[in-house]
Scaffold this motif. Structure first.
Motif, PDB file in Angstrom:
ATOM      1  N   GLY A  96       0.818  -1.199   0.000  1.00  0.00           N
ATOM      2  CA  GLY A  96       0.000   0.000   0.000  1.00  0.00           C
ATOM      3  C   GLY A  96       0.852   1.249   0.000  1.00  0.00           C
ATOM      4  O   GLY A  96       1.865   1.328   0.704  1.00  0.00           O
ATOM      5  N   ALA A  97       0.442   2.268  -0.800  1.00  0.00           N
ATOM      6  CA  ALA A  97       1.252   3.477  -0.965  1.00  0.00           C
ATOM      7  C   ALA A  97       0.468   4.738  -0.657  1.00  0.00           C
ATOM      8  O   ALA A  97       0.656   5.765  -1.295  1.00  0.00           O
ATOM      9  N   GLY A  98      -0.430   4.658   0.327  1.00  0.00           N
ATOM     10  CA  GLY A  98      -1.030   5.874   0.853  1.00  0.00           C
ATOM     11  C   GLY A  98      -0.069   6.511   1.840  1.00  0.00           C
ATOM     12  O   GLY A  98       1.099   6.105   1.946  1.00  0.00           O
ATOM     13  N   PRO A  99      -0.513   7.517   2.587  1.00  0.00           N
ATOM     14  CA  PRO A  99       0.374   8.156   3.563  1.00  0.00           C
ATOM     15  C   PRO A  99       0.998   7.174   4.550  1.00  0.00           C
ATOM     16  O   PRO A  99       2.156   7.347   4.944  1.00  0.00           O
ATOM     17  N   ALA A 100       0.258   6.140   4.963  1.00  0.00           N
ATOM     18  CA  ALA A 100       0.831   5.161   5.895  1.00  0.00           C
ATOM     19  C   ALA A 100       1.965   4.382   5.240  1.00  0.00           C
ATOM     20  O   ALA A 100       3.056   4.231   5.815  1.00  0.00           O
ATOM     21  N   GLY A 101       1.744   3.883   4.034  1.00  0.00           N
ATOM     22  CA  GLY A 101       2.770   3.107   3.352  1.00  0.00           C
ATOM     23  C   GLY A 101       3.995   3.922   3.006  1.00  0.00           C
ATOM     24  O   GLY A 101       5.141   3.466   3.176  1.00  0.00           O
ATOM     25  N   LEU A 102       3.791   5.153   2.513  1.00  0.00           N
ATOM     26  CA  LEU A 102       4.927   5.989   2.154  1.00  0.00           C
ATOM     27  C   LEU A 102       5.714   6.407   3.395  1.00  0.00           C
ATOM     28  O   LEU A 102       6.942   6.505   3.355  1.00  0.00           O
ATOM     29  N   THR A 103       5.009   6.650   4.501  1.00  0.00           N
ATOM     30  CA  THR A 103       5.708   6.988   5.752  1.00  0.00           C
ATOM     31  C   THR A 103       6.569   5.822   6.218  1.00  0.00           C
ATOM     32  O   THR A 103       7.734   6.000   6.602  1.00  0.00           O
ATOM     33  N   ALA A 104       5.997   4.616   6.205  1.00  0.00           N
ATOM     34  CA  ALA A 104       6.759   3.443   6.629  1.00  0.00           C
ATOM     35  C   ALA A 104       7.988   3.247   5.739  1.00  0.00           C
ATOM     36  O   ALA A 104       9.099   2.981   6.232  1.00  0.00           O
ATOM     37  N   ALA A 105       7.799   3.389   4.420  1.00  0.00           N
ATOM     38  CA  ALA A 105       8.918   3.232   3.494  1.00  0.00           C
ATOM     39  C   ALA A 105      10.006   4.268   3.776  1.00  0.00           C
ATOM     40  O   ALA A 105      11.198   3.958   3.749  1.00  0.00           O
ATOM     41  N   HIS A 106       9.590   5.493   4.041  1.00  0.00           N
ATOM     42  CA  HIS A 106      10.532   6.578   4.302  1.00  0.00           C
ATOM     43  C   HIS A 106      11.383   6.277   5.542  1.00  0.00           C
ATOM     44  O   HIS A 106      12.622   6.356   5.504  1.00  0.00           O
ATOM     45  N   GLU A 107      10.701   5.930   6.635  1.00  0.00           N
ATOM     46  CA  GLU A 107      11.425   5.689   7.888  1.00  0.00           C
ATOM     47  C   GLU A 107      12.358   4.486   7.768  1.00  0.00           C
ATOM     48  O   GLU A 107      13.481   4.505   8.282  1.00  0.00           O
ATOM     49  N   LEU A 108      11.907   3.442   7.115  1.00  0.00           N
ATOM     50  CA  LEU A 108      12.727   2.237   6.980  1.00  0.00           C
ATOM     51  C   LEU A 108      13.919   2.469   6.056  1.00  0.00           C
ATOM     52  O   LEU A 108      15.040   2.019   6.333  1.00  0.00           O
ATOM     53  N   ALA A 109      13.679   3.174   4.941  1.00  0.00           N
ATOM     54  CA  ALA A 109      14.773   3.416   4.003  1.00  0.00           C
ATOM     55  C   ALA A 109      15.858   4.282   4.640  1.00  0.00           C
ATOM     56  O   ALA A 109      17.048   4.071   4.404  1.00  0.00           O
ATOM     57  N   GLU A 110      15.468   5.250   5.454  1.00  0.00           N
ATOM     58  CA  GLU A 110      16.461   6.078   6.130  1.00  0.00           C
ATOM     59  C   GLU A 110      17.310   5.264   7.094  1.00  0.00           C
ATOM     60  O   GLU A 110      18.413   5.698   7.459  1.00  0.00           O
ATOM     61  N   ARG A 111      16.795   4.130   7.511  1.00  0.00           N
ATOM     62  CA  ARG A 111      17.525   3.279   8.459  1.00  0.00           C
ATOM     63  C   ARG A 111      18.197   2.097   7.772  1.00  0.00           C
ATOM     64  O   ARG A 111      18.598   1.144   8.420  1.00  0.00           O
ATOM     65  N   GLY A 112      18.324   2.173   6.427  1.00  0.00           N
ATOM     66  CA  GLY A 112      19.114   1.195   5.698  1.00  0.00           C
ATOM     67  C   GLY A 112      18.400  -0.069   5.298  1.00  0.00           C
ATOM     68  O   GLY A 112      19.057  -1.026   4.857  1.00  0.00           O
ATOM     69  N   PHE A 113      17.087  -0.141   5.426  1.00  0.00           N
ATOM     70  CA  PHE A 113      16.362  -1.330   5.000  1.00  0.00           C
ATOM     71  C   PHE A 113      16.107  -1.287   3.491  1.00  0.00           C
ATOM     72  O   PHE A 113      16.016  -0.224   2.881  1.00  0.00           O
ATOM     73  N   ASP A 114      15.991  -2.473   2.917  1.00  0.00           N
ATOM     74  CA  ASP A 114      15.713  -2.632   1.491  1.00  0.00           C
ATOM     75  C   ASP A 114      14.198  -2.698   1.324  1.00  0.00           C
ATOM     76  O   ASP A 114      13.574  -3.712   1.654  1.00  0.00           O
ATOM     77  N   VAL A 115      13.592  -1.632   0.819  1.00  0.00           N
ATOM     78  CA  VAL A 115      12.139  -1.486   0.837  1.00  0.00           C
ATOM     79  C   VAL A 115      11.571  -1.516  -0.579  1.00  0.00           C
ATOM     80  O   VAL A 115      12.066  -0.824  -1.474  1.00  0.00           O
ATOM     81  N   THR A 116      10.514  -2.306  -0.759  1.00  0.00           N
ATOM     82  CA  THR A 116       9.724  -2.294  -1.983  1.00  0.00           C
ATOM     83  C   THR A 116       8.273  -2.022  -1.612  1.00  0.00           C
ATOM     84  O   THR A 116       7.728  -2.677  -0.720  1.00  0.00           O
ATOM     85  N   VAL A 117       7.671  -1.046  -2.283  1.00  0.00           N
ATOM     86  CA  VAL A 117       6.285  -0.672  -2.031  1.00  0.00           C
ATOM     87  C   VAL A 117       5.419  -1.230  -3.153  1.00  0.00           C
ATOM     88  O   VAL A 117       5.722  -1.030  -4.334  1.00  0.00           O
ATOM     89  N   TYR A 118       4.347  -1.899  -2.785  1.00  0.00           N
ATOM     90  CA  TYR A 118       3.418  -2.484  -3.750  1.00  0.00           C
ATOM     91  C   TYR A 118       2.086  -1.730  -3.679  1.00  0.00           C
ATOM     92  O   TYR A 118       1.469  -1.646  -2.612  1.00  0.00           O
ATOM     93  N   GLU A 119       1.655  -1.180  -4.800  1.00  0.00           N
ATOM     94  CA  GLU A 119       0.438  -0.371  -4.842  1.00  0.00           C
ATOM     95  C   GLU A 119      -0.367  -0.727  -6.099  1.00  0.00           C
ATOM     96  O   GLU A 119       0.194  -0.786  -7.195  1.00  0.00           O
TER      97      GLU A 119
END
Length: 590
Positions: free
Chosen positions: A49-72
């Motif tokens: 999901g790529a609403g505000p919740a999904g984009l926020t989670a992706a943002h926080e995780l990517a800043e901490r070095g996680f490999d993130v893929t968003v599915y929308e």
């Protein structure tokens, strides 16, 4: 075995190290500027999901070095995005912008705006956050009655005692709404009762009572019922006052009406973006996420697979129609409630049986229509609420705030303004066709909304003229089912009904160790179907994921809502009174 598939025992040992670095979790996320890094094995995250919740989670995780893929499955930004009006651009001009509903960012929003500060935008010192502008007033429009223009901003005077609170709030209400002093004082006291209630009473008593019953609307004047019971709930969310949770509406009232000096707020009471949402916020956000290494994939989630106490994969169908199973070390389900609850298979419910309660959560419609005008409107320098409208309409005239992208530069060049209207009641017959919005064709919806607006605005002077209407656009999530003679809506809204807190889940439980929930249905302090609630839930989900991963990265900042410190002693007293089965000290007849 990777670091993400470590045993529970190993995670328990790691918690000591994490706790030792807990001070880092208190750091404001505005200070967190980690550089993108190649993620280590075992640190992959699928964000669904790529609403505000999904984009926020992706943002926080990517800043901490996680490999993130968003599915929308549809569009990045979810219900918050702008929607181009197909074919409306001419002579090289971009299309006009439609939207699911107008965006506004109250001053008490802090999670969402904290993220906005970390989204670069041109030369803006504070990134996208600098694109927010204040609305200086609001209009409460009555059909056949006097309208009220309410100045917004820091108002009133400091108060120090409960009696002073009642006097200050009741005076402000009676002055700005022309409501009788008795009704205003009564409502101020109901606010005082809620604001001085302890958490146990808020969750144990007020969450189970509807707002209408709590404020005793049936025993008050018509003006009281329309403004402080009906309009207050529909302004916040598409809820009926006889169903909405007192705890939810009371908490919002505590922010809007109980904090006139805007103490600890992020900014002014009412703010909007200075351009179309995609241009001013969503597109820069996606660019920033790509810079951090986030990948995006077009896919619709059809199911989750379980092995032991883990999600082993997610079944998706790509936008090209290919069915496949995706894998990751962690899954963040950032889907709206009506979608997420369809994924809870018997295997998932066996491990997290409380998720079954989500089937009882209520969704309803709150959807926008935009009227493009050939001349600027002069309705209000901010939001307008149409108090007597059967469809509970609210609106904003956008061009006055769009310094970045004026309407004249869009479409065919003749549009000078956009009146963006939210329809909050789709179940009450209108004044033109005698049908509910759900039963009207799209053309009938446009004509009915226009008629209700004119009935409110043109009774004293002509503020909305037929000849100024250029065109209109209805949210594409609403589709007409010709066979059923009814509309369908792909984007309903969660309604926090009385007693619904018990049905809402926490973001994470150990029984499914790598599944984390993010969305405005998850339990949050904000507790309202808002972008802010979605952002808070995503941060909560990420913090839980960091704990499970044994990460020492700083935790996402979490903010608390304002509570008047002057009432702290009374909230402490209320803990004792509630435990003893006694009412709140101020809960007395007036």
């Amino acid at each position: 075995m990777t670091g993400q598939r470590m045993s529970v025992a190993r995670r328990t040992v790691l918690r000591g190290a994490v706790a030792a670095g807990a001070a880092a979790g208190a750091l404001s996320a505005t200070t967190l500027r980690p550089t993108p890094a190649h993620a280590e094995p075992g640190r992959s995250v699928a964000v669904l999901g790529a609403g505000p919740a999904g984009l926020t989670a992706a943002h926080e995780l990517a800043e901490r070095g996680f490999d993130v893929t968003v599915y929308e499955r549809r569009a990045l930004g979810g219900k918050a995005r702008s929607i181009a009006v197909p074919g409306s651009g001419r002579d090289g001009r971009p299309d006009l912008w439609g939207e699911h509903g107008f965006r506004f960012f109250p001053g008490f929003y802090r999670h969402l705006t904290d993220t906005m500060r970390r989204i670069p935008f041109g030369d803006n010192e504070n990134g996208v956050w600098d694109n927010l502008v204040a609305a200086p007033e609001a209009r409460f429009s009555r059909r056949g009655g006097d309208d009220t223009l309410l100045p917004l901003g820091r108002a009133g005077r400091p108060w120090t005692t409960p009696e002073d609170f009642r006097e200050t709030v009741s005076s402000a209400i009676s002055t700005t709404t022309k409501m009788g002093q008795a009704d205003a004082l009564y409502f101020a006291n109901r606010l005082l009762v809620f604001n001085s209630s302890c958490d146990a009473r808020r969750y144990g008593q007020w969450d189970t009572i509807s707002w209408r019953d709590y404020v005793g609307a049936g025993r008050r004047s018509n003006e009281f019922r329309m403004l402080l019971s009906r309009t207050l709930t529909t302004l916040l969310v598409a809820a009926k006052d006889d169903l909405a949770s007192t705890r939810t509406i009371g908490t919002m009232g505590e922010q809007f009406l109980g904090n006139p000096l805007e103490i600890a707020n992020d900014g002014p009471l009412d703010r909007l973006l200075d351009g179309p949402t995609n241009e001013a916020w969503i597109d820069p956000w996606v660019r920033r996420l790509r810079e951090l290494g986030v990948k995006f994939a077009g896919a619709e989630v059809h199911g989750l697979e379980v092995a032991d106490n883990r999600i082993s994969g997610a079944r998706v169908v790509t936008t090209s129609g290919v069915a496949q199973t995706i894998t990751a070390d962690y899954f963040v389900a950032a889907l709206p409630v009506e979608v997420a609850r369809t994924l809870w298979s018997p295997e998932i419910l066996a491990r997290r049986p409380e998720l079954a309660g989500m089937a009882q959560l209520t969704v309803d419609w709150m959807t926008g229509i935009q009227f493009f005008l050939r001349n600027p409107s002069a309705i209000a320098r901010g939001h307008a609420a149409y108090v007597d409208s059967p469809w509970s309409l609210t609106s904003i005239s956008q061009n006055q705030f769009w310094n970045r992208t004026p309407m004249s530069g869009l479409g065919d060049g003749t549009v000078q303004d956009c009146l963006s209207v939210d329809i909050s009641d789709w179940n009450t017959p209108g004044i033109l066709f005698g049908k509910t919005a759900k039963e009207c064709t799209h053309d009938e919806i446009a004509r009915e909304v226009w008629a209700q607006l004119q009935a409110h605005l043109n009774d004293k002077q002509i503020l909305l003229r037929d000849e100024d209407l250029h065109s209109w656009f209805l949210d594409t999530g609403v589709t007409w089912n010709a066979a059923q003679r009814r509309n369908e809506n792909a984007d309903p809204l969660l309604i926090n009904t009385a007693g619904s807190w018990a049905l809402r889940p926490e973001s994470h439980r150990a029984e499914l160790e790598n599944l984390f929930l993010a969305g405005d249905y998850v339990r949050t302090k904000v507790d309202l179907a808002t972008m802010e609630g979605a952002s808070e839930s995503a941060r909560t989900a990420v913090n839980a994921l960091l704990e499970v991963a044994g990460s020492t990265a700083p935790r996402c900042a979490l903010f608390t809502l304002y509570r008047a410190p002057e009432l702290d002693p009374f909230r402490q007293l209320d803990e004792t009174r509630y435990a003893a089965g006694q009412p709140n000290l101020f809960d007395v007849p007036l």
